[in-house]
Motif scaffolding. Structure first.
Motif, PDB file in Angstrom:
ATOM      1  N   ASP A  30       0.837  -1.200   0.000  1.00 43.01           N
ATOM      2  CA  ASP A  30       0.000   0.000   0.000  1.00 43.01           C
ATOM      3  C   ASP A  30       0.868   1.245   0.000  1.00 43.01           C
ATOM      4  O   ASP A  30       0.697   2.121  -0.825  1.00 43.01           O
ATOM      5  CB  ASP A  30      -0.941  -0.008   1.204  1.00 43.01           C
ATOM      6  CG  ASP A  30      -1.881   1.179   1.214  1.00 43.01           C
ATOM      7  OD1 ASP A  30      -2.519   1.421   0.185  1.00 43.01           O
ATOM      8  OD2 ASP A  30      -1.957   1.867   2.240  1.00 43.01           O
ATOM      9  N   LYS A  31       1.810   1.323   0.953  1.00 40.17           N
ATOM     10  CA  LYS A  31       2.652   2.525   1.006  1.00 40.17           C
ATOM     11  C   LYS A  31       3.836   2.329   1.932  1.00 40.17           C
ATOM     12  O   LYS A  31       3.847   1.436   2.771  1.00 40.17           O
ATOM     13  CB  LYS A  31       1.846   3.734   1.453  1.00 40.17           C
ATOM     14  CG  LYS A  31       1.326   3.646   2.883  1.00 40.17           C
ATOM     15  CD  LYS A  31       0.419   4.800   3.256  1.00 40.17           C
ATOM     16  CE  LYS A  31      -0.947   4.456   2.809  1.00 40.17           C
ATOM     17  NZ  LYS A  31      -2.057   5.158   3.104  1.00 40.17           N
ATOM     18  N   TYR A  32       4.815   3.210   1.735  1.00 41.04           N
ATOM     19  CA  TYR A  32       5.927   3.370   2.668  1.00 41.04           C
ATOM     20  C   TYR A  32       5.624   4.624   3.475  1.00 41.04           C
ATOM     21  O   TYR A  32       5.207   5.637   2.921  1.00 41.04           O
ATOM     22  CB  TYR A  32       7.247   3.555   1.932  1.00 41.04           C
ATOM     23  CG  TYR A  32       7.624   2.409   1.021  1.00 41.04           C
ATOM     24  CD1 TYR A  32       7.874   1.142   1.523  1.00 41.04           C
ATOM     25  CD2 TYR A  32       7.734   2.610  -0.356  1.00 41.04           C
ATOM     26  CE1 TYR A  32       8.221   0.092   0.680  1.00 41.04           C
ATOM     27  CE2 TYR A  32       8.093   1.562  -1.195  1.00 41.04           C
ATOM     28  CZ  TYR A  32       8.334   0.314  -0.673  1.00 41.04           C
ATOM     29  OH  TYR A  32       8.681  -0.716  -1.503  1.00 41.04           O
ATOM     30  N   ILE A  33       5.818   4.554   4.788  1.00 40.41           N
ATOM     31  CA  ILE A  33       5.549   5.679   5.674  1.00 40.41           C
ATOM     32  C   ILE A  33       6.796   5.859   6.545  1.00 40.41           C
ATOM     33  O   ILE A  33       6.967   5.147   7.533  1.00 40.41           O
ATOM     34  CB  ILE A  33       4.328   5.408   6.577  1.00 40.41           C
ATOM     35  CG1 ILE A  33       3.156   4.864   5.785  1.00 40.41           C
ATOM     36  CG2 ILE A  33       3.955   6.647   7.376  1.00 40.41           C
ATOM     37  CD1 ILE A  33       2.087   4.196   6.623  1.00 40.41           C
ATOM     38  N   GLY A  34       7.672   6.794   6.178  1.00 37.23           N
ATOM     39  CA  GLY A  34       8.920   6.941   6.923  1.00 37.23           C
ATOM     40  C   GLY A  34       9.723   5.657   6.830  1.00 37.23           C
ATOM     41  O   GLY A  34      10.133   5.250   5.749  1.00 37.23           O
ATOM     42  N   ASP A  35       9.916   4.973   7.969  1.00 39.83           N
ATOM     43  CA  ASP A  35      10.628   3.690   7.979  1.00 39.83           C
ATOM     44  C   ASP A  35       9.656   2.511   8.020  1.00 39.83           C
ATOM     45  O   ASP A  35      10.068   1.373   8.220  1.00 39.83           O
ATOM     46  CB  ASP A  35      11.588   3.611   9.167  1.00 39.83           C
ATOM     47  CG  ASP A  35      10.873   3.558  10.510  1.00 39.83           C
ATOM     48  OD1 ASP A  35       9.951   4.364  10.716  1.00 39.83           O
ATOM     49  OD2 ASP A  35      11.244   2.728  11.350  1.00 39.83           O
ATOM     50  N   ALA A  36       8.376   2.763   7.810  1.00 36.46           N
ATOM     51  CA  ALA A  36       7.357   1.714   7.910  1.00 36.46           C
ATOM     52  C   ALA A  36       6.829   1.304   6.537  1.00 36.46           C
ATOM     53  O   ALA A  36       6.919   2.051   5.568  1.00 36.46           O
ATOM     54  CB  ALA A  36       6.191   2.206   8.770  1.00 36.46           C
ATOM     55  N   ILE A  37       6.280   0.109   6.525  1.00 30.44           N
ATOM     56  CA  ILE A  37       5.624  -0.434   5.333  1.00 30.44           C
ATOM     57  C   ILE A  37       4.199  -0.807   5.716  1.00 30.44           C
ATOM     58  O   ILE A  37       3.964  -1.368   6.786  1.00 30.44           O
ATOM     59  CB  ILE A  37       6.345  -1.689   4.821  1.00 30.44           C
ATOM     60  CG1 ILE A  37       7.724  -1.336   4.300  1.00 30.44           C
ATOM     61  CG2 ILE A  37       5.541  -2.387   3.740  1.00 30.44           C
ATOM     62  CD1 ILE A  37       8.514  -2.533   3.827  1.00 30.44           C
ATOM     63  N   MET A  38       3.257  -0.483   4.842  1.00 29.45           N
ATOM     64  CA  MET A  38       1.872  -0.910   5.011  1.00 29.45           C
ATOM     65  C   MET A  38       1.500  -1.757   3.801  1.00 29.45           C
ATOM     66  O   MET A  38       1.749  -1.364   2.659  1.00 29.45           O
ATOM     67  CB  MET A  38       0.942   0.302   5.101  1.00 29.45           C
ATOM     68  CG  MET A  38      -0.503  -0.054   5.257  1.00 29.45           C
ATOM     69  SD  MET A  38      -1.494   1.462   5.414  1.00 29.45           S
ATOM     70  CE  MET A  38      -3.123   0.768   5.262  1.00 29.45           C
ATOM     71  N   ALA A  39       0.942  -2.931   4.070  1.00 30.78           N
ATOM     72  CA  ALA A  39       0.523  -3.837   3.000  1.00 30.78           C
ATOM     73  C   ALA A  39      -0.834  -4.430   3.353  1.00 30.78           C
ATOM     74  O   ALA A  39      -1.250  -4.406   4.513  1.00 30.78           O
ATOM     75  CB  ALA A  39       1.549  -4.951   2.804  1.00 30.78           C
ATOM     76  N   VAL A  40      -1.510  -4.957   2.344  1.00 31.13           N
ATOM     77  CA  VAL A  40      -2.826  -5.568   2.520  1.00 31.13           C
ATOM     78  C   VAL A  40      -2.771  -6.980   1.962  1.00 31.13           C
ATOM     79  O   VAL A  40      -2.210  -7.219   0.886  1.00 31.13           O
ATOM     80  CB  VAL A  40      -3.912  -4.740   1.784  1.00 31.13           C
ATOM     81  CG1 VAL A  40      -5.274  -5.396   1.925  1.00 31.13           C
ATOM     82  CG2 VAL A  40      -3.932  -3.310   2.291  1.00 31.13           C
ATOM     83  N   PHE A  41      -3.373  -7.902   2.699  1.00 35.20           N
ATOM     84  CA  PHE A  41      -3.489  -9.288   2.254  1.00 35.20           C
ATOM     85  C   PHE A  41      -4.967  -9.624   2.134  1.00 35.20           C
ATOM     86  O   PHE A  41      -5.757  -9.301   3.013  1.00 35.20           O
ATOM     87  CB  PHE A  41      -2.813 -10.231   3.258  1.00 35.20           C
ATOM     88  CG  PHE A  41      -1.322 -10.099   3.274  1.00 35.20           C
ATOM     89  CD1 PHE A  41      -0.535 -10.956   2.519  1.00 35.20           C
ATOM     90  CD2 PHE A  41      -0.709  -9.106   4.007  1.00 35.20           C
ATOM     91  CE1 PHE A  41       0.846 -10.824   2.512  1.00 35.20           C
ATOM     92  CE2 PHE A  41       0.666  -8.964   4.012  1.00 35.20           C
ATOM     93  CZ  PHE A  41       1.442  -9.825   3.256  1.00 35.20           C
TER      94      PHE A  41
END
Length: 99
Positions: free
Chosen positions: A67-78
């Protein structure tokens, strides 16, 4: 890839969307602020690029949708936009404890 799955379906995506159950996955680098404060900017960029490359490859291998990169984070959807009954298991395969 997700786009290929969507294109291969006989029925295209429904206008207005559909409601399905999925899993949202978040991951970030433990102690990133402390780490980044002790490194030169070029090393921080290299660290993030390496982390994002490795993590994204793993997510995609396990059928996640980045979904996106947020700073040092990753957001994904399964389990979305292509419904999968094992969405939580697919997301869990990306976890390796508190690393």
């Amino acid at each position: 890839m997700v786009i290929n799955d969507i294109l291969e379906r006989e029925a295209g995506p429904e206008l207005g969307g559909t409601q399905i159950e999925g899993t949202v996955f978040f991951s970030d680098i433990k102690n990133f602020t402390s780490i980044s404060e002790s490194l030169p900017p070029s090393d921080v960029v290299m660290l993030l690029n390496n982390y994002f490359s490795i993590a994204t490859d793993i997510l995609m291998k396990n059928e996640g949708l980045l979904d996106k990169y947020i700073g040092d984070a990753i957001m994904a959807v399964f389990g979305a936009p292509i419904e999968k009954n094992n969405h939580a298991s697919l997301a869990w395969q990306n976890c390796d404890g508190d690393q």
